[in-house]
Design a protein around this motif. Structure first.
Motif, mmCIF file in Angstrom:
data_model
loop_
_atom_site.group_PDB
_atom_site.id
_atom_site.type_symbol
_atom_site.label_atom_id
_atom_site.label_comp_id
_atom_site.label_asym_id
_atom_site.label_seq_id
_atom_site.Cartn_x
_atom_site.Cartn_y
_atom_site.Cartn_z
ATOM 1 N N THR A 212 -8.253 8.746 4.065
ATOM 2 C CA THR A 212 -9.069 7.635 3.554
ATOM 3 C C THR A 212 -8.123 6.480 3.208
ATOM 4 O O THR A 212 -7.232 6.631 2.339
ATOM 5 C CB THR A 212 -9.796 8.044 2.268
ATOM 6 N N HIS A 213 -8.268 5.410 3.889
ATOM 7 C CA HIS A 213 -7.394 4.256 3.626
ATOM 8 C C HIS A 213 -8.278 3.096 3.213
ATOM 9 O O HIS A 213 -9.371 2.911 3.740
ATOM 10 C CB HIS A 213 -6.623 3.895 4.900
ATOM 11 N N PRO A 214 -7.795 2.322 2.249
ATOM 12 C CA PRO A 214 -8.618 1.165 1.806
ATOM 13 C C PRO A 214 -8.727 0.135 2.921
ATOM 14 O O PRO A 214 -7.953 0.145 3.888
ATOM 15 C CB PRO A 214 -7.828 0.610 0.621
ATOM 16 N N PHE A 215 -9.672 -0.735 2.799
ATOM 17 C CA PHE A 215 -9.962 -1.773 3.801
ATOM 18 C C PHE A 215 -8.706 -2.620 4.036
ATOM 19 O O PHE A 215 -8.367 -2.964 5.167
ATOM 20 C CB PHE A 215 -11.112 -2.650 3.289
ATOM 21 N N VAL A 216 -7.971 -2.892 2.986
ATOM 22 C CA VAL A 216 -6.838 -3.826 3.101
ATOM 23 C C VAL A 216 -5.789 -3.234 4.049
ATOM 24 O O VAL A 216 -5.112 -3.962 4.785
ATOM 25 C CB VAL A 216 -6.212 -4.089 1.693
ATOM 26 N N TYR B 41 -6.410 -1.595 6.825
ATOM 27 C CA TYR B 41 -6.808 -1.938 8.211
ATOM 28 C C TYR B 41 -6.553 -3.419 8.485
ATOM 29 O O TYR B 41 -6.037 -3.799 9.539
ATOM 30 C CB TYR B 41 -8.287 -1.590 8.415
ATOM 31 N N LEU B 42 -6.835 -4.244 7.471
ATOM 32 C CA LEU B 42 -6.545 -5.690 7.633
ATOM 33 C C LEU B 42 -5.065 -5.845 7.957
ATOM 34 O O LEU B 42 -4.687 -6.529 8.927
ATOM 35 C CB LEU B 42 -6.889 -6.434 6.340
ATOM 36 N N THR C 174 -12.749 -1.165 11.209
ATOM 37 C CA THR C 174 -13.077 -0.535 9.916
ATOM 38 C C THR C 174 -14.417 0.203 9.956
ATOM 39 O O THR C 174 -14.700 1.043 9.116
ATOM 40 C CB THR C 174 -13.246 -1.635 8.838
ATOM 41 N N ARG C 175 -15.285 -0.082 10.888
ATOM 42 C CA ARG C 175 -16.652 0.546 10.757
ATOM 43 C C ARG C 175 -16.578 2.048 10.886
ATOM 44 O O ARG C 175 -15.574 2.553 11.398
ATOM 45 C CB ARG C 175 -17.581 -0.044 11.835
ATOM 46 N N LEU D 51 -11.132 -6.724 13.516
ATOM 47 C CA LEU D 51 -11.040 -6.159 12.162
ATOM 48 C C LEU D 51 -12.328 -5.403 11.845
ATOM 49 O O LEU D 51 -12.313 -4.236 11.456
ATOM 50 C CB LEU D 51 -10.842 -7.311 11.154
ATOM 51 N N PHE D 52 -13.451 -6.053 12.160
ATOM 52 C CA PHE D 52 -14.751 -5.436 11.865
ATOM 53 C C PHE D 52 -14.878 -4.126 12.637
ATOM 54 O O PHE D 52 -15.229 -3.070 12.106
ATOM 55 C CB PHE D 52 -15.871 -6.414 12.273
ATOM 56 N N TYR E 218 0.843 -1.206 0.000
ATOM 57 C CA TYR E 218 0.000 0.000 0.000
ATOM 58 C C TYR E 218 0.877 1.254 0.000
ATOM 59 O O TYR E 218 0.674 2.199 -0.790
ATOM 60 C CB TYR E 218 -0.900 -0.045 1.250
#
Lengths: 509, 489, 107, 690
Positions: B199-203, B205-206, D689-690, D685-686, B180
């Protein structure tokens, strides 16, 4: 003599004593005992000197010792006493000295016992003299350690349960106090732990809110409640009192004397030292609640005491009932009421100490405390004919604690009732509270009749009367109870000015 | 290049002593039996400490960005060397590590200390990964040190499986972050994140959660704590002692370093605000609350003291994590103070458990019966350590908690966390006093109530740990100022 | 991305590595055999390696991605060595390498 | 003069201290110490009394601060009432005090002398005299105190002494029960009395009597309300309850008959002459307050009348000589309270004094009878007239006095009370039943007193053995009887015949009336406000009726017990239900002991103690262990793992329940650990991200 740091001396001489005793050679109990007599005797002498040199006209704090301790949080080693703490200091010093003699019979681990005892005395002295909240909190919690071991190691049958229950209850209360302390520190403008400064500009806590679990609460009310719970557990006030019967019954005689004589007063002392001056509005807001709790304490304690079969449990519940008078007096916000409350703290200290010492005397001889044995058969019975001197002493102690005029119990009860009645809001509470006096007389005299009068129970016909040591421990308390019953001014004039200032601070709010 | 070496001095001295020991051990077999290897470890730790003291003052990035020198790193170096030295001192007296295994044991703890300081030095994901892996692999071996006992082997097996999976996840997470942001060293990542302003993509945070898996496993915080009780109970006590202090502190150091440089910007006045889009506080609060509660509640029903202390160390991780919720310099200095206090009392507590296990061949609560009366000094020290762990005043544990709760309340948010923390310390009293109850309140069985005389070295060691716990409880301002200096440097 | 020129777009590599990752995790969780668990771990590490190489190739010119993969392989080897030693010991003590056997230390 | 009052109290007090500490080792076990002390007090009291006789009025006060509590006198409207409070105590010597002092010290000295003979050879002889001295100090302290607080203190000290003295023979269980019952019943009254004092402090700011008298004169407190009812009425009722408790009026009269368990001199001193009179003395002292609270006096009158009548009826059927006298005391006290209620302030007070003398004489005489025949049951006596002439003569005089025969002190005071009651009845027709009841009681009194005389002294000896042994008591016992009998003549208080109209001008000896009139004006007491001629008419009528009734009573009693013309037994059978009712004392005792105490009170205490032990203790602490058990059994059903004993040590809280649940997750299998970790990993994780 004035420049001598008398308060620090009175607090740290017992601590020094503890280390000296630990250093003494093993296997010499008498040397340990006499050493602890000396190390409690010196604070007693200092206390007496303090009594005569205390200035009874001003409400200001005296014998102040102020040294900066931790600059990062401007915590100071700030010791000082005023009218409110002097009676308690004297009571602590006196009872500790007497209890050393009362625990002459301890055989197991004598060095450990007396070391813990002196450590406890140092803790108690600290609580009553500290004027910096941080220092107060350290002394407040440090006191729990020796109590845990004293009850746990030298206690009665299920001492372990009683010890941990006592520790858990008080710690739960004091952690709430820790949070309140921190909040007071960070919400006060010049961050400070100094109680008097906090009381000075107590308006800084007004109309601020704090979010807890999402909801908004008024800051000063939350802090007041936090402190109140911490102190209520110690007093004990009704819902939090269940540790008292256990701790009193299982503790050895001398420890339960200290527990009832001094530790219970720390709760009410704390309320008067912190809740009243720093959160006057919250105190006014909660006064009816305190009054209701006080009355519950009186009636509830008396009823439970009436049904007890164990002598010590009966006296323990009577302490709950008597502390109810203190709460009632404090919540009445009248001069007579508050003076009566603090006077009751002192008087209850002396009369309950006598009762517990006497129960201890009986226990040392027959090794049981049953008025009526659990299987219904008679425990004590008619021992008046066998031990007349003991009966005489017990009669004095009993009549003092049931509030017979001419003895100290009546003075404080009368003041509390006169004071509370003169406050139109609480007159109906006084009527209900006076039922407590009636119940008090009932269960104490019922016990007196069952144990001392009537036909002699053959098991106890070889009971020996009190020896010189036991008489020595009870004599000063006897004299105090009678003298203060006739003329209470020697103790009452100590607290007058301070309580007047306290009430006027409340009134002005 | 030379300058970087100079910054690396302490680690180099460590490696030097390590290899010397390795050679000596190989060629002079008779040295193996007696206490030489362990004393050698103590000497090397002392030397490394001196090296850090000498090398002080250097700051900035070295080895082309792989490593960085800050006050914080200096603190953690002292911490590790102290912990390693004390563990060696403990093993001197312990019977669980046989004579002949001593040299391997010393080699392993020295190497582990080296790995730990690497972790904290790391300013670059690769260096971080190497550090974590060195520490993990060596701890698998240490956990299984007693070859004969299947419990020790089982401990190492579990540690292995758990460790491998977590570090696997971590490196996968790092790869995603690399993908990223296109960078591996912390400052570069920070710049890349700032550019994306919020704004960060979901990946991403994963990836963050996966990276947290690595740290969480090392400090054994809530979701990744399951291995701790079994490993501490299974492995030999001196090893458990070292685990409870060394790697845990290293994990905190690395996490602190990572969060401060990679995920947040340094504002004026030393306050660190997380980069837009990454709200750390709520997550940290949740994790810390969960860790505390799980640690304390599980410890209640334990009957084995080592397992109980394992859960108690998890609970303390929860308290320290509370410091991360509030990112102020005061919070970080209270974390450092808490770690110092925690190190002293935890080492002491485990040491005494070790002594009792040697004496009674077991660490169940019943083995502790009456030990207080048999060795009064040890009993008193244990009381000091346990009351300090509970947070009773007069001891350093209380000051640690006092500072951490203070920060939380000062921030006027997350008061519920402070309340939960306070209630947890009441619960912790219950199981800590279970040990005291066994030692003091119950009489020893008549069979073995003989006076147990401890060798002078152990007594001195215990007092050496107990005294600072008390002194730190009363006069803690000098240490607090030192911690603040470390933070701001 | 069309399925055909699979090798010159990054999505393919990422897809492979994520599949590898899930397989690795799945095998670690379900395998009864200790060696099976180790296989799972190796799979996870390799998945990470693929990721690094892919990102290094497609995104940035720098080769530190590949460098990291080298280190991953190195460390995976060290880990495998130690793991096998432990499992050997486990077998010698318990005559079986069934992971569920290792439940001496519990609650 | 006030100084000497302090000494009057101090002397018996020091006697008590000496006796209690070293009494046992003194020669004759120190009884002379107590006797000398009380005689000293008597010697100090007589000059005050003589000054009263000479000058007709005596007044002196002495005050000093007892408790001083500083406060802020600033008027602050906030609910904080922090005004300074100073409790002052002191001595008030006025006519009432002088008379009471003289009477109390006289009776007490005589009784001390009597008990040296009566108690000879008892085991705790010195303690007896210690308690009696303390009691005398308490009574004297009550009489001289100028404020209700010290009055209340002495009041309770006397309660303590009556507890100790009733329970003197503590080996006997009945004595213990009696003493506890006495203390508790009087304590009920005392608590309410104290509430009255609190009310006084609230309304007048002090409990000092003179200040209260001024306050009432200036109408202070007439508008104040306490607990919803007008303040003065509240205070009045509370004081009345104090009197009911102390003077054993209905409904708190159960303790006096049982108090006869104590030695007879005790009954004489405490339960006839002084302590019970203290209740009435309280009414006398606070009379202006009662008058100001208009609604209280009628209630007092009713209580007095009822008590007099009911007690007299019970006395009819008693066989124990001391029980008869006890009930007669309750009845005579009822008369005094009746007097106070209807407004006859002076006669009421006079009856207190006259009753003290002749009732003390009756009790001491019965004591000397018991001392010689060693039984209290009248059925075993008879024909003692020849054996004990002096005791018979003195007892006969006292009986004549109590029966209300003219020429004796009893007639003087009782006739005046009945006169005033009649006048009161005429002015308030609805209350007419009070005087009627009064007259009937007078008749009954005459009947049962003469029944007692005839059964003990006349007729033939029913028990030869006891009769043979009967002998006259020694001089130490008969001398007090003679003195007291001498005081029972009317000449002492009014004219020789005691009839006002007859000897109005014969001898100017109405010192009592002058003293009382003076005190009335000093205190501002109006007394009975009936018109002149109504009062005169009532008194003449009352005098005739009381003479008739007394004569009838004596005549009937002679017929049944002396001449045996009417057989008492037949009479009893005819009115069987009434007899049993009377015999069981209207079942009051059973009502209190069996119903109130056993059925209602003790079960409540046991319930409360159980509640405390089981519920409150567990709400916070142990109860959760049970919740955990339930929780566990529910989970265990579909969870096959064998759960070892939940080690709940003592305070098992929700914590241990939680602890147990968490332990189940540590199954030991590392793969299960990882599964759990990944589940939480997903949740984290959930959340992120929320």
């Amino acid at each position: 003599m004035a420049q001598l740091p008398i308060l620090s001396l009175m607090t740290f001489i017992p601590l020094l004593g503890m280390f000296v005793i630990l250093a003494l050679p093993k296997g010499k109990p008498n040397m340990v005992r006499w050493a602890s007599v000396i190390f409690t005797g010196i604070p007693l002498l200092l206390g007496i000197w303090l009594y005569f040199n205390f200035d009874r006209t001003t409400a200001a704090v005296q014998f102040v010792e102020r040294v900066s301790w931790i600059k990062a949080f401007n915590i100071e080693y700030y010791m000082g006493i005023d009218g409110l703490s002097v009676p308690m200091v004297l009571l602590t010093v006196l009872l500790s000295f007497l209890c050393v003699f009362a625990s002459w019979g301890i055989e197991k681990g004598v060095k450990g016992y007396y070391a813990m005892f002196l450590f406890l005395e140092a803790g108690m002295m600290g609580v009553f003299c500290a004027l910096d909240f941080f220092l107060f909190f350290i002394f407040w919690e440090v006191m729990l350690l020796p109590m845990y071991f004293l009850i746990g190691i030298w206690g009665g049958k299920d001492k372990v349960y009683a010890a941990i229950k006592f520790f858990l209850y008080t710690l739960a209360g004091s952690v709430l106090m820790l949070l309140a302390m921190l909040a007071m520190y960070y919400y006060s403008e010049p961050h400070t732990f100094d109680l008097l400064a906090l009381a000075q500009n107590h308006t800084q806590f007004l109309n601020k809110t704090v979010t807890l679990f999402g909801a908004q609460y008024a800051l000063d009310k939350i802090l007041w409640i936090g402190l109140f719970i911490g102190f209520a557990i110690k007093v004990p006030i009704w819902p939090f009192h269940t540790w008292l019967p256990w701790a009193h019954v299982e503790a050895p005689t001398a420890v339960s004397v200290i527990l009832a004589g001094v530790l219970l007063k720390m709760g009410t002392y704390g309320l008067l030292r912190m809740n009243y001056p720093i959160f006057p509005e919250a105190t006014l807001w909660a006064s009816t609640a305190m009054m209701i709790l006080g009355v519950i304490n009186i009636i509830y304690g008396a009823f439970c005491a009436m049904a007890q079969k164990d002598l010590k449990k009966l006296v323990a519940y009577s302490s709950v009932s008597h502390m109810g008078y203190v709460i009632m007096g404090m919540a009445s916000f009248t001069t007579a009421g508050v003076n009566g409350a603090v006077m009751q703290m002192f008087n209850h200290g002396t009369s309950t100490a006598m009762l517990f010492l006497l129960v201890g005397v009986a226990y040392d001889r027959v090794h049981h405390r049953w008025i009526i044995k659990p299987d219904g058969s008679k425990g004590f019975g008619g021992i008046a004919s066998v031990v007349p001197v003991y009966t005489g002493m017990m009669a004095i102690a009993l009549f003092a604690s049931l509030g017979l005029p001419g003895l100290s119990g009546f003075i404080s009860e009368a003041l509390v009732f006169l004071g509370t009645f003169s406050n139109p809001k609480y007159q109906s509470y006084v009527v209900v509270g006076s039922l407590g006096i009636l119940l008090g007389a009932a269960y104490l005299l019922w016990m007196f009749m069952r144990v001392f009068l009537g036909p002699l129970n053959e098991e106890h016909k070889d009971m020996t009367d009190m020896n010189w040591r036991e008489k020595l421990t009870l004599l000063p308390l006897c004299v105090l109870v009678i003298v203060l019953g006739v003329y209470p001014m020697p103790v009452l004039n100590l607290m007058g000015p301070t309580l007047a200032k306290l009430l006027s601070a409340l009134g002005v709010a | 290049m030379l300058v970087s070496l100079k910054a690396f001095a302490p680690e180099l001295t460590l490696v030097g002593f390590l290899s010397l020991l390795f050679l000596l051990d190989g060629f002079v077999p008779k040295l193996r039996e007696n206490r030489f290897p362990l004393i050698w470890v103590i000497v090397s730790c002392f030397a490394a400490g001196v090296a850090t003291a000498v090398g002080k003052g250097l700051s900035g990035d070295f080895f082309s960005g792989l490593v960085t020198e800050t006050g914080l790193v200096a603190f953690f170096r002292y911490f590790f060397f102290f912990a390693c030295g004390v563990t060696a001192y403990v093993t001197l007296g312990s019977k669980e590590i046989e004579e002949r295994g001593r040299s391997e044991f010393s080699l392993l703890i020295l190497c582990m200390t080296f790995g730990m300081s690497l972790m904290v030095l790391a300013n670059h994901f690769l260096m971080l990964y190497i550090g974590i892996e060195t520490v993990s692999i060596i701890s698998f071996v240490l956990a299984g040190f007693n070859r004969e006992s299947s419990r020790s082997n089982e401990a190492s097996f579990k540690y292995l499986v758990y460790g491998a999976v977590s570090s696997g996840l971590m490196i996968y997470g790092i790869s995603l972050v690399y993908g990223y942001t296109g960078a591996l060293s912390y400052p570069a990542i920070a710049e890349a994140l700032i550019k994306n302003n919020g704004t960060h993509p979901f990946v991403f945070y994963l990836a963050l959660v996966m990276i947290y898996a690595g740290f969480a496993y090392k400090i054994s915080s809530f979701p990744f704590h399951f291995w701790t009780p079994d490993v501490y109970e299974g492995s030999p006590t001196p090893v458990a002692t070292f685990f409870s202090v060394g790697p845990k502190a290293a994990g905190f150091g690395a996490l602190l370093h990572f969060v401060l440089t990679a995920l947040s910007q340094k504002q004026e006045g030393g306050v660190f605000t997380p980069i837009a889009g990454i709200q750390l506080a709520p997550v940290m609060a949740l994790i810390s609350a969960a860790t505390m509660v799980v640690g304390n509640l599980s410890a209640i029903a334990q009957t084995n003291v080592k397992r109980m202390l394992a859960f108690s160390s998890i609970a303390h991780v929860g308290y320290v994590l509370m410091g991360f919720v509030v990112m102020t310099p005061a919070a970080f200095s209270s974390i450092i103070f808490y770690l110092i206090a925690y190190c002293a009392m935890n080492l002491g507590a485990f040491w005494i458990v070790g002594i009792v296990t040697d004496e009674k061949k077991g660490s169940e609560l019943s083995d502790f019966k009456g030990m207080g009366w048999r060795t009064p000094v040890m009993g008193v020290c244990m009381a000091i350590f346990l009351f300090s762990l509970t947070g009773i005043p007069l001891f350093s544990g209380f000051i640690g908690k006092f500072l951490i709760f203070g920060n939380l309340i000062q921030s006027q948010s997350y008061l519920w966390l402070a309340l939960l923390g306070v209630l947890n310390s009441v619960v912790s009293l219950y199981y800590y006093t279970k040990i005291l109850r066994a030692m003091w309140l119950e009489k020893p069985e008549s069979s073995d109530s003989a006076e147990l005389r401890l060798p002078l070295s152990q007594l001195v060691g215990l007092l050496g740990l107990a005294l600072p716990t008390v002194i730190l409880g009363l006069f803690f301002s000098p240490v607090l100022e030192m911690a603040q200096r470390w933070i701001t440097q | 991305m069309n399925l055909l020129d699979f090798s010159n777009s990054i999505e393919g590599y990422l897809l492979v590595s994520s599949i590898l990752l899930t397989l690795g995790i799945f095998s670690v969780l379900t395998r009864k055999n200790a060696i099976g668990i180790l296989l799972g771990v190796e799979l996870i590490l390799n998945a990470a390696g693929i990721n690094f190489v892919a990102f290094s190739k497609f995104h940035s010119a720098a080769i530190d991605g590949q460098m990291v993969t080298l280190f991953i392989i190195l460390i995976a080897a060290a880990e495998a060595a130690v793991a096998l030693a432990i499992i050997l010991r486990f077998y010698r003590l318990k005559q079986t390498i069934d992971a569920d056997e290792a439940s001496l230390l519990r609650n | 003069m006030a100084q000497s009052c302090l000494w009057i109290v101090a002397l018996p007090l020091t006697a008590f201290v000496i006796q209690a500490l070293v009494g046992k080792r003194l020669p004759r076990q120190g009884d002379w110490v107590s006797v000398l002390a009380i005689l000293g007090s008597f010697a100090l009291a007589t000059p005050i009394f003589l000054k009263l006789l000479a000058t007709g009025a005596v007044h002196e006060t002495l005050q000093f601060n007892w408790m001083v509590m500083p406060g802020v006198d600033a008027v602050s409207n906030s609910p904080i009432l922090n005004k300074a409070v100073t409790l002052t105590v002191g001595v008030l010597v006025n006519n009432l005090t002088a008379i009471m002092l003289f009477m109390v010290t006289l009776c007490a000295s005589l009784i001390h002398i009597f008990s040296t003979g009566y108690m000879h050879g008892e085991s705790r002889y010195h303690l007896f005299f210690a308690y009696i001295s303390l009691f005398s100090a308490g009574m004297l302290g009550l009489v001289i105190s100028d404020n209700l607080l010290t009055l209340f203190m002495c009041w309770e000290v006397m309660g303590l002494c009556s507890y100790l003295l009733i329970g003197f023979y503590y080996q006997k269980l009945s004595a213990n029960n009696a003493s506890l019952k006495a203390f508790m019943t009087t304590r009920v009254g005392d608590v309410m009395f104290f509430l009255g004092i609190c009310g006084l402090y609230y309304v007048f700011g002090t409990s000092n009597l003179s200040q209260i008298y001024e306050g009432i004169k200036t109408g202070v407190g007439s508008d104040v309300t306490l607990l919803g009812i007008p303040a003065l009425a509240f205070i009045g009722f509370m004081l009345m309850m104090g009197t009911i408790g102390k003077s054993a009026q209905f409904p708190l009269q159960v303790w006096l008959p049982d108090a006869m368990e104590g030695p007879t001199p005790v009954s004489a001193l405490i339960h006839a002459a002084t302590m019970v009179a203290a209740g009435v003395f309280l009414l006398v002292r606070t009379y202006p307050v009662l008058e100001a609270a208009k609604v209280v006096l009628p209630v007092i009158a009713t209580v007095g009348a009822l008590t007099a009548f009911l007690a007299a009826c019970i006395a009819l059927v008693q066989v124990d000589i001391k029980k008869v006298l006890a009930y007669s005391t309750i009845s005579q006290l009822g008369f005094m309270v009746l007097g106070m209620g209807v407004g006859s302030f002076a006669p009421g007070f006079m009856h207190v004094i006259t009753h003290a003398c002749f009732k003390a004489c009756l009790f001491l005489a019965s004591g000397s009878v018991i001392h010689s025949v060693h039984t209290q049951d009248m059925r075993e006596m008879g024909g003692l007239r020849s054996k004990m002439p002096i005791t018979f003569l003195t007892m006969f005089i006292a009986t004549l006095a109590i029966a209300g025969v003219p020429g004796f002190s009893g007639f003087v005071s009782k006739d005046r009370i009945l006169g005033d009651a009649l006048a009161y009845g005429m002015t308030h027709p609805s209350q007419m039943w009070i005087p009627v009841l009064g007259f009937i009681t007078a008749g009954l009194t005459a009947f049962y007193m003469f029944r007692l005389i005839f059964m003990t002294f006349f007729g033939h000896a029913r028990d030869e053995h006891k009769h043979h042994h009967a002998h006259e008591s020694p001089i130490t016992m008969t001398f007090p009887l003679m003195v007291l009998a001498a005081l029972s003549f009317a000449i002492v208080f009014a004219g020789p015949t005691g009839i006002h109209s007859v000897d109005a001008n014969l001898l100017p000896i109405h010192w009592f009336d002058h003293a009382l009139d003076h005190v009335k004006t000093e205190m501002g007491v109006q007394g009975l406000h009936a018109s002149e001629e109504v009062e005169h008419h009532a008194h003449s009528l009352a005098m005739i009726v009381s003479l008739v009734v007394a004569g009838l009573g004596i005549f009937l009693s002679a017929l049944t017990y002396l001449k045996k013309v009417i057989s008492a037994a037949a009479f009893e059978k005819a009115l069987k239900p009434v007899h049993t009712l009377l015999w069981n004392k209207y079942y009051f005792d059973d009502l209190y002991i069996k119903v109130v105490i056993q059925k209602l009170f003790l079960p409540l205490t046991v319930l409360m103690a159980k509640f405390d032990d089981k519920v409150v203790d567990h709400i916070f602490v142990d109860g959760w262990a049970k919740v955990a058990m339930v929780l566990k059994s529910v989970i265990a059903k579909f969870d096959d793992v064998v759960v070892d004993k939940l080690a709940v040590d003592g305070s098992g809280t929700v914590v241990s329940a939680g602890g147990w649940v968490l332990r189940q997750f540590q199954t030991g299998k590392v793969q299960q650990y990882l599964i759990l970790t990944f589940i939480v990993f997903g949740m984290l994780l959930f959340y992120m991200t929320r």
